[in-house]
Design an enzyme around this catalytic site. Structure first.
Site, mmCIF file in Angstrom:
data_model
loop_
_atom_site.group_PDB
_atom_site.id
_atom_site.type_symbol
_atom_site.label_atom_id
_atom_site.label_comp_id
_atom_site.label_asym_id
_atom_site.label_seq_id
_atom_site.Cartn_x
_atom_site.Cartn_y
_atom_site.Cartn_z
ATOM 1 N N GLU A 1 0.861 -1.190 0.000
ATOM 2 C CA GLU A 1 0.000 0.000 0.000
ATOM 3 C C GLU A 1 0.893 1.235 0.000
ATOM 4 O O GLU A 1 1.056 1.918 1.008
ATOM 5 C CB GLU A 1 -0.939 0.054 1.212
ATOM 6 C CG GLU A 1 -1.963 1.188 1.097
ATOM 7 C CD GLU A 1 -2.692 1.489 2.391
ATOM 8 O OE1 GLU A 1 -2.865 2.682 2.700
ATOM 9 O OE2 GLU A 1 -3.089 0.546 3.090
ATOM 10 N N HIS B 1 -9.231 1.245 -0.041
ATOM 11 C CA HIS B 1 -8.500 2.278 0.687
ATOM 12 C C HIS B 1 -9.479 3.335 1.181
ATOM 13 O O HIS B 1 -10.505 3.585 0.553
ATOM 14 C CB HIS B 1 -7.455 2.909 -0.240
ATOM 15 C CG HIS B 1 -6.542 3.859 0.453
ATOM 16 N ND1 HIS B 1 -6.861 5.191 0.649
ATOM 17 C CD2 HIS B 1 -5.320 3.668 1.003
ATOM 18 C CE1 HIS B 1 -5.871 5.774 1.281
ATOM 19 N NE2 HIS B 1 -4.923 4.887 1.519
ATOM 20 N N ASP C 1 2.492 2.338 3.800
ATOM 21 C CA ASP C 1 1.663 3.516 3.521
ATOM 22 C C ASP C 1 2.562 4.715 3.229
ATOM 23 O O ASP C 1 2.255 5.847 3.596
ATOM 24 C CB ASP C 1 0.707 3.827 4.668
ATOM 25 C CG ASP C 1 -0.516 4.639 4.221
ATOM 26 O OD1 ASP C 1 -0.593 4.963 3.019
ATOM 27 O OD2 ASP C 1 -1.367 4.945 5.062
#
Length: 342
Positions: A13, A181, A302
């Site tokens: 991600e 997301h 992230d």
């Protein structure tokens, strides 16, 4: 005692933004403030993030190397295509973003893969763009940033709605996952955060919005209609692993008109994976292992919203078995995405 060797990692991600969009936002303080507010962050936080989102070579790769991240799956930062109201504009932008990301991947094929941006303003067009991205561009699945906007500010299109069945069907046909997301709640839901902008983004609101979206998907029977569908949820499952028992218990007592074929734990065992993106907590990880099992958890950072090095240091020293550490760092991602590079 000898320190274990640093494990190679796959991060799944990791966000990007087209350089033209980052330049536009950074050149206009009003636009930077607007975009920051939409993400529930302050402009002082988002200004350096914008520059990092649009960088793919020296800085990003150097930071990946330092953290032992061999490979990253990149995806368009939120809210992305989901924020576009006009269907034709969304289709054009999705195709353009996917072509751009494919060029980035081609520059560094051993280091990057991509998730497709998809125009769910029209599920048929989204299915076609997903197929193009997976078959022609080699992408690993799709990233969807929450609900898809409509002309009405308090009405969005959620993934459980029947109009999206064509898209779920294509995901199953291609055998690729959908990564759900967060994005900020619809305007009506934002009233809860009036006077508290610190709560509406990743601090709290993103997780609440996304966890609810996941439950909509489950209780609407999406996985019953598409039992081979694969869903990924970031940020250690948006707190759902810790809440599975209570949610299931209260649902059993109050099912209203919903009749899913399995329990929440069974859907997590059969259809759902979670990642560690932006959630580097021993207690959260331990709970997730107990709730959903070690085969369903994947490492993520992230980046650039979170830093690679703290994420890597944490997973390398978390109080888990060597076997689980190997699964989380890369093994589970290699199996799910059929990654052979690195």
């Amino acid at each position: 005692m000898q320190e274990p060797q640093q494990l190679g990692k796959i991060a799944v991600e990791e966000a990007y933004q087209h350089p033209n969009d980052s330049k536009r936002i950074l050149s206009d303080e009003t636009e930077l403030a607007r975009v920051s507010d939409g993400g529930g962050v302050m402009p002082s936080y988002y200004r350096p993030i914008q520059s990092l989102l649009a960088e793919f070579d020296e800085i990003r790769l150097t930071r990946m190397d330092a953290a032992g991240i061999d490979h990253a799956i990149l995806s368009l930062t939120a809210p992305g295509i989901q924020a576009i109201v006009d269907s034709a504009d969304a289709e054009k932008k999705a195709r353009s973003e996917n072509d751009f990301l494919a060029e980035v991947v081609r520059r560094h094929p051993s280091r990057y893969s991509g998730f497709a941006a998809v125009p769910l303003q029209n599920a048929g067009a989204a299915a076609q763009e997903l197929e193009r991205a997976v078959v022609d561009l080699g992408f690993k699945g799709a990233m969807v940033n929450g609900y898809t906007s409509t002309q009405h500010p308090e009405r969005g299109i959620y993934l459980d709605e029947a109009a999206n069945d064509r898209f779920w069907e294509k995901l199953c046909e291609l055998d690729v996952p959908l990564y759900l997301h967060p994005r900020s709640a619809l305007s009506g839901g934002l009233r809860l955060y009036e006077g508290h902008p610190e709560l509406k983004g990743a601090t709290w609101g993103f997780g609440a919005e996304t966890a609810t979206h996941v439950l909509r998907i489950i209780f609407s029977g999406v996985f019953d209609r598409f039992p081979d569908a694969k869903l990924i949820v970031g940020h250690m499952g948006e707190a759902l692993p810790a809440l599975l028992w209570r949610t299931q218990n209260m649902f059993d007592l109050n099912p209203f008109d919903k009749r899913p074929q399995k329990t929440l734990e069974e859907y997590f065992a059969d259809n759902i994976w979670i990642t560690t993106s932006g959630s580097f907590s021993d207690s959260s990880l331990t709970n997730a292992i107990l709730a959903i099992g070690s085969d369903r958890i994947m490492f993520s950072v992230d980046y650039p919203y979170s830093e690679n090095q703290p994420a890597a240091n944490w997973i390398e020293h978390a109080p888990i078995s060597v076997s689980d550490r190997r699964k989380f760092c890369s093994g589970n991602a290699r199996r799910l995405f059929r990654i052979t590079v690195a």
